[in-house]
Design a protein around this motif. Structure first.
Motif, PDB file in Angstrom:
ATOM      1  N   ASP A   1       0.818  -1.221   0.000  1.00  0.00           N
ATOM      2  CA  ASP A   1       0.000   0.000   0.000  1.00  0.00           C
ATOM      3  C   ASP A   1       0.850   1.269   0.000  1.00  0.00           C
ATOM      4  OD1 ASP A   1      -2.794  -1.322   0.594  1.00  0.00           O
ATOM      5  OD2 ASP A   1      -1.390  -2.196   2.010  1.00  0.00           O
ATOM      6  N   ARG A   2       1.928   1.284   0.758  1.00  0.00           N
ATOM      7  CA  ARG A   2       2.735   2.512   0.843  1.00  0.00           C
ATOM      8  C   ARG A   2       3.347   2.879  -0.502  1.00  0.00           C
ATOM      9  NH1 ARG A   2       7.097   2.295   3.636  1.00  0.00           N
ATOM     10  NH2 ARG A   2       7.260   0.030   3.604  1.00  0.00           N
ATOM     11  N   LEU A   3       3.700   1.877  -1.278  1.00  0.00           N
ATOM     12  CA  LEU A   3       4.253   2.142  -2.607  1.00  0.00           C
ATOM     13  C   LEU A   3       3.213   2.766  -3.514  1.00  0.00           C
ATOM     14  CD1 LEU A   3       6.555   1.863  -4.638  1.00  0.00           C
ATOM     15  CD2 LEU A   3       5.740  -0.459  -5.116  1.00  0.00           C
ATOM     16  N   TRP A   4       1.988   2.256  -3.514  1.00  0.00           N
ATOM     17  CA  TRP A   4       0.923   2.838  -4.331  1.00  0.00           C
ATOM     18  C   TRP A   4       0.592   4.263  -3.867  1.00  0.00           C
ATOM     19  CZ3 TRP A   4      -0.638   0.652  -8.726  1.00  0.00           C
ATOM     20  CH2 TRP A   4      -0.474  -0.720  -8.907  1.00  0.00           C
ATOM     21  N   ASP A   5       0.533   4.454  -2.554  1.00  0.00           N
ATOM     22  CA  ASP A   5       0.240   5.792  -2.034  1.00  0.00           C
ATOM     23  C   ASP A   5       1.304   6.802  -2.449  1.00  0.00           C
ATOM     24  OD1 ASP A   5      -2.073   4.931  -0.863  1.00  0.00           O
ATOM     25  OD2 ASP A   5      -1.202   4.631   1.122  1.00  0.00           O
ATOM     26  N   LEU A   6       2.558   6.378  -2.391  1.00  0.00           N
ATOM     27  CA  LEU A   6       3.643   7.271  -2.786  1.00  0.00           C
ATOM     28  C   LEU A   6       3.534   7.638  -4.262  1.00  0.00           C
ATOM     29  CD1 LEU A   6       6.274   8.642  -1.774  1.00  0.00           C
ATOM     30  CD2 LEU A   6       7.500   6.616  -2.599  1.00  0.00           C
ATOM     31  N   TYR A   7       3.169   6.684  -5.092  1.00  0.00           N
ATOM     32  CA  TYR A   7       2.996   6.933  -6.522  1.00  0.00           C
ATOM     33  C   TYR A   7       1.881   7.956  -6.754  1.00  0.00           C
ATOM     34  CZ  TYR A   7       3.087   5.618 -11.512  1.00  0.00           C
ATOM     35  OH  TYR A   7       3.217   5.623 -12.880  1.00  0.00           O
ATOM     36  N   VAL A   8       0.748   7.784  -6.080  1.00  0.00           N
ATOM     37  CA  VAL A   8      -0.379   8.704  -6.251  1.00  0.00           C
ATOM     38  C   VAL A   8       0.001  10.113  -5.808  1.00  0.00           C
ATOM     39  CG1 VAL A   8      -2.731   9.230  -5.485  1.00  0.00           C
ATOM     40  CG2 VAL A   8      -2.106   6.878  -6.063  1.00  0.00           C
TER      41      VAL A   8
END
Length: 722
Positions: free
Chosen positions: A196-203
């Protein structure tokens, strides 16, 4: 640097806010435990301490001077026993305390070559290079680490933050490079349940760049991925869609499609009102048109509502996937690598998870194959058979990718367990031999360098696929790593024999005999193997006899050498080997052997005389010698074989009363059996229980002293399980 791998705000790079981990899906009856329901579960835990930046001023390596005082001692301790993880961590901790750049770099290089799954130390290494002013090398370290452990979300975030802190974002190519790394990251680790943290960082990064469409597209993608924070992503997507006009967050194709659909819906709703409005409108006046380039608030709201309905369906499907996986994920307590063994419950949890994921793939494939191909699409459906087939293939590929991701996750936590590597190979081999070979290479060359079984499985794998050269190299490398392991030398000899290289097979066993003279038991073992090869395949009994006789000079008390030499003699020409058999028995009786072994060999000699002797005098001579031996060694006493020897002994009836047994009928006088029954036709003497049975040979306790468990257990680990 924060504990979750993100840089502080002062560094000028992105920082993802901690998001509250949701409770399990509503359909789950049990609640997640505190350990698995906290944000710490969404991150990996390092084997060593959490990476911290080294306080080393920028400079060149030549300015370091000599190595610290205790470095050589700790370095030697780690290299003398490379499997001792504590020695390595002591060395790394000492180098960090001394703030010595060259020593730290050298130690980290050696450590990560042996333990590449320790992602925390890759972060340490990158920080070391960056603090010393070597940004390019820091980037290289991150890339190497991601090649070793591509599923590490923390390491991907660390790499992205490194680029954000070192690249000039004013250059046009920098944002594209960052976006490319993000895409690589979500492709490699985006399906991880804790990504999840990787996707959040991308967004968040896309929002900072002002690309609201890209941010919405990323949120759409993660909405289809079963992750721990799946509902948080849906909430963020709804907020994002409601905060901006649909035209600014949707792709042009999707926006035009939804706009057309909503416009048609509006026209249908207004058709009913047209007659009433026509009556009230003055003659000649027409309804004002809405400008084509602008959307009314009503239309925008309709587009949003329709958009959320579509996303709600995707969210519900994804929630069902999360619900199925939640109990399996909750059972995994240590998803990161550590040298400490896992308990049985953890191993069982991984096996159960893999069983379920593979069963899902098999079920989906079976359902697709059982569908009636003659079914045609309905009038409402615009899906062509070609599109349907493509969709099914894409679904199967996606399911297979999920299975592989789960295997890779498992091989991080269970990297030191052969069973999981073997299971992954068995899954991959029907699909791709090259991929299965790559997993063998990764397991044997990095993680299981001192586990002989999986190396021998690899050699058998290569031989089965016709790669004899690779099979030889695998066994040769294993023998260099574990010198003195007899089973490896035997596998090498067997490989050459099956390849038709009998001379090479003989040379390997001859070399083993010569090298093991200082170890009498091992020397005898190799000598027997060599003698049997020369006798059975080389058809050279004289050389086989010479090998056994030379071995007896070194180990005259080895009963198996005597038995195999006697077997060699009795298997030859009976007219020419009578004297050799007698000499063999005489030598054995003079050797320091156990009494029962001497009796056994004497009986075998007597049996040979009775079967093949040309005169009764020679038979009687051997018989008298055998009887004399029985008297000397006390071998004539025989225990009762069928019932009690005493016919007068009381026995109990069914009702428990004691009665005197009936008088036994007269029996024939006891005649001692002087020879054992002849062996079965077509069997080898060595297969008999008393004549050098190899199953007992492989289980002799003295072989345990070599330090390898089940040294002679040939059934374990040779062939991959089916």
């Amino acid at each position: 640097m924060c504990g979750n791998g993100d840089l502080d705000e002062s560094s000028g790079t992105l920082t993802v806010e901690a998001t509250k981990v949701p409770s399990p899906p509503p359909a789950e009856a049990s609640e997640a435990s505190e350990e698995n329901g906290s944000t710490s579960m969404a991150t990996e835990h390092p084997v060593g301490p959490d990476p911290a930046s080294f306080s080393i001023a920028p400079g060149t390596e030549d300015e370091e001077g000599e190595l610290p005082a205790d470095f050589e001692r700790l370095w030697k301790a780690a290299h003398d026993n490379p499997q001792d993880f504590t020695s390595w961590t002591d060395l790394l901790q000492y180098c960090e305390q001394e703030s010595h750049f060259s020593a730290s770099r050298r130690s980290l290089e050696a450590f990560l070559a042996r333990y590449p799954l320790c992602y925390g130390y890759w972060k340490k290494f990158a920080d070391l290079e960056r603090r010393a002013g070597y940004n390019n090398k820091a980037e290289e370290v991150c890339i190497r680490g991601l090649q070793a452990i591509p599923l590490s979300v923390d390491l991907w975030i660390h790499y992205i933050n490194l680029l954000l802190g070192t690249l000039d974002m004013n250059l046009p190519e920098s944002p594209e490079r960052i976006r490319s790394v993000f895409e690589d990251a979500v492709a490699a680790a985006g399906l991880d349940f804790h990504s999840d943290r990787l996707w959040d960082l991308y967004v968040e990064w896309e929002k900072e760049q002002g690309n609201m469409k890209n941010a919405a597209a990323v949120l759409d993608r993660v909405l289809k991925v079963p992750t721990q924070l799946y509902n948080t992503h849906y909430t963020k997507l709804k907020e994002h869609l409601n905060s901006y006009p649909p035209k600014d967050v949707l792709s042009l194709e999707e926006y035009e499609e939804l706009r057309e659909l909503c416009c048609q819906s509006q026209k249908a709703e207004r058709a009913e009102q047209a007659q009433e409005q026509q009556e009230d409108r003055p003659p000649g006046e027409e309804e004002p048109d809405t400008p084509k380039d602008t959307d009314s608030e009503e239309l925008i709201q309709k587009i949003r509502e329709h958009l959320l309905v579509l996303r709600e369906k995707v969210y519900q499907d994804n929630e069902a996937e999360v619900r199925q996986r939640w109990s399996f994920e909750d059972a995994i307590k240590r998803p990161y690598f550590h040298v400490k063994p896992l308990d049985r419950l953890q191993l069982r949890a991984w096996h159960s998870y893999l069983d379920w994921e593979i069963a899902q793939l098999s079920r989906d494939t079976k359902e697709q194959s059982t569908e009636d191909p003659s079914q045609t699409t309905t009038e409402e459906s615009e899906v062509t058979p070609q599109h349907q087939e493509t969709s099914e293939e894409a679904s199967a590929a996606s399911d297979d990718h999920r299975v592989r991701i789960l295997f890779e996750r498992c091989l991080i936590a269970c990297a030191l367990y052969e069973e999981f590597w073997t299971r992954y190979i068995l899954y991959l081999e029907p699909q791709s031999v090259d991929e299965a070979r790559a997993v063998y290479r990764r397991a044997c060359e990095i993680h299981l360098a001192y586990k002989p079984n999986i190396h021998m499985q690899w050699a058998a794998f290569e031989e089965r696929h016709g790669n004899l050269t690779d099979a030889r190299q695998v066994l040769e490398a294993l023998e260099k790593t574990l010198p003195g392991l007899a089973v490896v030398r035997l596998r090498r000899a067997a490989l050459e024999r099956r390849a038709g290289q009998l001379e090479q097979s003989e040379a390997l066993l001859t070399e083993a005999v010569a090298e093991s003279k200082e170890k009498p038991v091992l020397h005898a073992f190799y000598s027997i193997k060599l003698a049997r090869l020369l006798l059975k395949l080389g058809r050279d009994p004289s050389r086989a006899r010479r090998v056994l006789q030379e071995a007896l000079e070194i180990s005259p008390d080895n009963d198996k050498l005597h038995m195999n030499l006697l077997e060699l003699e009795v298997s030859g020409d009976p007219w020419a080997s009578a004297e050799a058999v007698r000499e063999c028995v005489t030598r054995a009786l003079a050797a320091p052997l156990a009494p029962h072994t001497k009796i056994l060999l004497s009986q075998r000699g007597l049996q040979f005389a009775e079967d093949y002797s040309s005169s009764i005098q020679s038979v009687l001579s051997v018989y008298e010698e055998h009887q004399k031996l029985l008297k000397e060694l006390g071998g004539t006493k025989r225990g009762a074989e069928n019932g009690d020897e005493d016919p007068e002994k009381l026995s109990k009836t069914d009702d428990g009363s004691a009665v005197v047994s009936a008088q036994a009928p007269p029996t024939m006088p006891h005649v001692p059996i002087t020879t054992p029954p002849p062996p079965m036709m077509g069997t080898d003497m060595s297969a008999q229980a008393g004549y050098g049975g190899y199953s007992s040979w492989y289980q002799q306790p003295q072989y345990g002293s070599y330090g390898y468990q089940n040294t002679w257990n040939y059934n374990q680990g040779y062939y991959p399980p089916s």
